[in-house]
Design an enzyme around this catalytic site. Structure first.
Site, short mmCIF file in Angstrom:
data_model
loop_
_atom_site.label_atom_id
_atom_site.label_comp_id
_atom_site.label_asym_id
_atom_site.label_seq_id
_atom_site.Cartn_x
_atom_site.Cartn_y
_atom_site.Cartn_z
N GLY A 40 83.30 -69.94 36.98
CA GLY A 40 84.63 -69.46 37.02
C GLY A 40 85.17 -68.32 35.62
O GLY A 40 86.43 -68.18 35.93
N HIS A 89 58.79 -70.59 3.93
CA HIS A 89 58.85 -69.00 3.73
C HIS A 89 59.97 -68.56 2.49
O HIS A 89 60.08 -68.80 1.96
CB HIS A 89 58.69 -67.69 4.90
CG HIS A 89 58.46 -66.60 3.67
ND1 HIS A 89 59.47 -65.97 3.77
CD2 HIS A 89 57.48 -65.88 3.56
CE1 HIS A 89 59.44 -64.62 3.43
NE2 HIS A 89 57.83 -65.04 2.47
N GLN A 109 84.74 -68.65 53.94
CA GLN A 109 84.01 -69.95 54.45
C GLN A 109 85.13 -70.79 54.42
O GLN A 109 85.85 -71.37 53.97
CB GLN A 109 83.55 -70.81 53.27
CG GLN A 109 82.61 -71.34 53.42
CD GLN A 109 81.25 -71.23 51.93
OE1 GLN A 109 82.00 -71.04 51.10
NE2 GLN A 109 80.16 -71.69 52.48
#
Length: 889
Positions: free
Chosen positions: A130, A847, A181
């Site tokens: 997009g 830790h 296309q």
């Protein structure tokens, strides 16, 4: 359809138009991702509408005619200026003629879709979905040329410029092609994901569909039908019908229109047969490209299915290469990165080191591997992160008893995920206790675990000497002569990793278990003791190598503070420049000598230090210099770390006395045992950092030898730089020493590594179907704006937040609350001036949590998306006892 000779040679040999059917993945630089992928689909025999691509050469020619004037512009100004120039630029006649002829070959005034296809688009790591423009139902050659021009201009929309900036893609390196296309006269259209984009589950197709053109679905202007289909069986496992009130359709003269429809939520726009067919075609597309795909599709009025676009789903976390494809053969992987507080990926050599260490450990427990460089099968890689396949542990009774309890204190959300996984029938128990007892018991006896436990209880000082001796054993007898060859250095590094380092864990683990057991034992004898009083016992633990390092750095800062010249240099010069001065030996004398002494002892450490490929502080002290400058900004000496540490030690001893006294009231023996347990805890638990420190020490020694190889390869021209060797593994490094050129391989891997560094989500537990085990949403009675996590260090503090994703070069003002994805010892110097800690990962005994307790700062860990939901500068209140973080509006 083919371009004329003049069209090919007018400016370059690259054609300005190419048929889609002639394209494949190799054409990406000239036709962009969208067109290249369509060419691949055509070659795979999949249904794609006919069309052609206007190549990047056409854009290059038009853009080359633009006046200069973009230099110095950025953001929206850059986008607007470049876009306006392209829209006004003339299209050369030969180029326009080539587009006209290609369009005419599709038919007389045929309707086409004109879509942008940028070279930084539809890539495996960034889809750019997009970001550029599409124009539908375009009729006529002039209109096609105009749409092509507008597609070129869309390369410079504000959103496209911002997206490239966020993904670290150079604007100057991006070109754009255009796909033209034949339009599909769509009866229904939409989007198909071949994996579930929300859960990550593979082989589960998710289909969004709505009547008319797919633009309404892609743009989000309609509430489409959504279907989830099991790809293997074709079964529709979920359906949610949308109202489908917006229809986008073609206009007879060209273009499209949107029309409103009545509520269509009572009727599905696809039949189950069509859904099964779509899922099947999607699976073929995924198989062709080798990874899950985001596909745009349309079914025309005659019922024919067409694919109009395919691109990778870039948001999915990759699976290990060996993950089974059959969803019934579920595997579970636990993240080593999460366990060790390391968000970034491992370098290839860092991964290779862990495979060798893992192979050595496998041999020690009687399960040798055939290829030590490949590592044990339980060690897996995905997205540059390392995972342990814990499937057999989850399927065994001992594993179900032990693993969640260990993770409760290491990484609480991972523990919850494991427990949720136990109810999955695919993870049913298959193994009893006997195999685990045999392996663990045999290994414990072989390494003298009972003797070590007894020694820890009886003589803690002897344990401390033993651990110091283990570090010396790492390098004893490993000296090489000055004229040693690069291959000798490489083989020595491999021997350190495969032979020496694997023996460290079974040698030291019994001592650490002894330390924790004394604390747990004392708690069992006082189940009703005040939790905060018990937590105070863990403050300011002695014999902690990481705490000692941090306090040593603080002491150096105070020495520099007393030297006006040195302090001024440190506060007034960028850290990177100061690092260069240090290597040149030109820092102010106090800083130069003090830093050299500090790095002599602690220079083997680093941020993400369990990755052998990461530079040690002795190589690049930029981070440590920045921390020193930060310490100089702490003016309130009452908050000085050494003062706070001494206060914490005093409070801890007082807590031991109080708890012992309380226990004695319930019996002399009980009081004696509680006192013994708590005193031993304080003498031993500080040693918990020792295994990691020994691991890092061994990695540092191996790194020194591999660095020698890197310098030799760079001198020969096999690598572009000496540190490129850390982007190879041992086999490849041998091949490079034999004469193979790996410069192109390294360049590709460095680019992949930098992309992975920017990844913002990291699964704690990953299943082979692509999902994380589902857990509850947590507390539901939180006040507005509050986030829930795991209580880690008691206390409440309200202060500005500082979100830090990477501590190297980070600036933390004294008194700010540190918000981080995770932490390892390389982060802890920042803790000394922080007023609190929030971490996305971790558990009560991870830790970061334990260091926060020792330093007496409130901490909440395991807060999902903390670095996203909290912004630097936000005022937040953390309650380390309740495990909440409140963001003040």
């Amino acid at each position: 359809m083919s371009p004329t000779r003049s069209e090919q040679t007018a400016h370059t040999t690259t054609p300005v138009v190419q048929p889609l059917a002639s394209l494949d993945a190799g054409a990406l630089p000239t036709v962009g991702g969208k067109a290249a992928n369509l060419g691949e689909l055509i070659k795979a025999g999949l249904p794609v509408p006919d069309g052609f691509a206007v190549t990047t050469e056409a854009y290059r020619r038009v853009a080359a005619e633009l006046p200069t004037g973009l230099a110095g512009l950025d953001g929206d100004e850059l986008a607007a200026t470049a876009r306006a120039m392209l829209l006004a630029a003339p299209v050369p006649e030969d180029l326009a003629g080539a587009i006209r002829r290609a369009y005419q070959e599709l038919g007389d005034d045929v309707a086409v879709a004109v879509r942008s296809s940028a070279t930084a688009e539809d890539l495996p790591y960034a889809s750019f979905a997009g970001q550029q423009d599409t124009y539908l139902h375009i009729i006529g050659a002039d209109e096609v040329i105009d749409a092509v021009r507008r597609c070129w201009a869309s390369l410079w929309t504000e959103r496209a410029v911002a997206y490239r900036t966020a993904n670290g893609i150079d604007h100057d390196q991006v070109l754009i092609a255009v796909v033209v296309q034949r339009m599909v006269d769509a009866d229904v259209a939409g989007v198909l994901f071949t994996a579930n984009p929300v859960t990550g589950r593979r082989r589960q197709a998710v289909i969004d569909a709505s009547p008319g053109l797919g633009e309404s679905v892609v743009s989000g202007s309609v509430n489409p039908d959504r279907f989830t289909v099991d790809t293997a069986s074709g079964e529709v496992v979920h359906r949610r019908l949308g109202d489908k009130r917006r229809l986008v359709r073609s206009l007879p003269g060209g273009g499209t229109e949107s029309v409103d429809l009545p509520d269509g939520s009572s009727t599905a726009c696809l039949s189950d047969e069509q859904l099964t067919r779509l899922a099947s075609v999607g699976a073929q597309v995924e198989q062709h490209f080798g990874r899950p795909q985001d596909i745009e599709w349309a079914i025309d009025t005659g019922g024919a299915l067409w694919l109009t676009q395919a691109r990778p789903i870039t948001t999915l976390f990759p699976l290990p290469a060996s993950a089974p494809t059959d969803p019934r053969e579920l595997r579970a992987y636990f993240s080593i990165n999460v366990a060790q507080g390391m968000f970034r990926p491992f370098t290839p050599m860092g991964q290779a080191a862990f495979r060798l260490i893992g192979a050595g450990l496998a041999g020690l427990i009687g399960k040798p591997v055939a290829d030590r460089r490949a590592g044990p099968p339980v060690l897996q890689e995905a997205a540059g992160r390392l995972f342990v396949d814990i499937t057999e542990g989850v399927r065994s009774k001992p594993g179900r008893e032990v693993l969640p309890r260990v993770l409760d204190v290491m990484e609480a959300r991972s523990a919850a995920m494991l427990r949720a996984l136990f109810s999955d029938p695919r993870m049913a128990v298959r193994h009893g206790r006997r195999p685990a007892v045999r392996v663990i018991g045999g290994t414990a006896l072989r390494f003298g675990a009972p003797r070590q436990v007894a020694r820890a209880y009886a003589r803690p000082a002897a344990v401390q000497r033993y651990i110091a001796d283990l570090e010396r054993q790492l390098t004893t007898g490993l000296a090489l002569p000055a004229d040693a060859t690069p291959i000798e250095h490489l083989r020595l590094a491999e021997r350190i990793l495969f032979e020496r380092m694997p023996r460290l864990l079974p040698s030291i683990l019994p001592t650490l278990l002894s330390a924790m057991s004394t604390y747990v034992f004392a708690g069992k004898l006082q189940p009703d003791a005040d939790p905060q009083l018990r937590q105070a016992v863990l403050r300011a633990m002695p014999h902690n190598v990481t705490t000692e390092m941090d306090l040593r750095l603080w002491a150096l800062a105070q020495t520099i503070r007393a030297d006006t010249e040195a302090a001024g240099e440190l506060l007034g010069t960028p850290a990177a420049e100061l690092a260069a001065r240090y290597h040149a030996g030109t820092l102010a004398g106090t800083t130069q000598r003090g830093l050299a002494a500090f790095l002599q002892e602690y220079g083997l450490r680093a941020v993400a230090e369990i990755d052998l490929g990461m530079p040690r502080w002795s190589e690049d002290p930029t981070h440590i210099i920045g921390v020193l400058a930060n310490y100089l900004r702490l003016d309130d000496q009452r908050q000085a770390p050494d003062v706070q540490f001494a206060r914490g030690a005093s409070e801890a001893e007082a807590a031991v006395r109080e708890l012992t006294s309380q226990a004695r009231h319930r019996g002399r023996l009980r009081g004696t045992l509680v006192g013994f347990g708590l005193h031993r805890s304080r003498q031993l638990i500080g040693l918990r950092e020792s295994p990691k420190y020994l691991l890092v020490a061994g990695l540092a020694v191996a790194r020194e030898h591999i660095a020698v190889v890197g310098r030799a390869l760079a001198d020969r021209g096999a690598l572009a730089a000496a540190d490129d060797v850390f982007f190879l593994d041992f086999t490849e490094t041998e091949a490079a020493l034999a004469g193979q050129d790996f410069r192109a391989v390294v360049a590709t891997r460095r680019a992949e590594y930098e992309r992975e560094v920017r990844r913002r989500t990291l699964p704690r537990v990953l299943l082979s179907d692509g999902t994380e085990p589902e857990i509850g949403s947590g507390a539901t009675d939180l006040p507005p704006g509050a986030l829930a996590g795991t209580p880690a260090s008691a206390g409440t503090v309200t202060a500005p937040a500082r979100v830090i994703l990477d501590p190297t070069g980070a600036h933390l003002e004294p008194g700010e609350i540190l918000v981080a994805p995770s932490t390892d010892p390389g982060w802890t110097p920042l803790f000394l001036t922080a007023s609190g800690l929030v971490m996305e990962m971790g558990g009560a005994n991870s830790h970061g949590a334990m260091v926060a307790r020792e330093y007496g700062i409130p901490a909440v860990v395991g807060v999902p998306d903390a670095t996203v939901r909290i912004t630097t500068g936000d005022t937040i209140t953390i309650d380390g006892a309740a495990g909440t973080v409140l963001i003040t509006p």
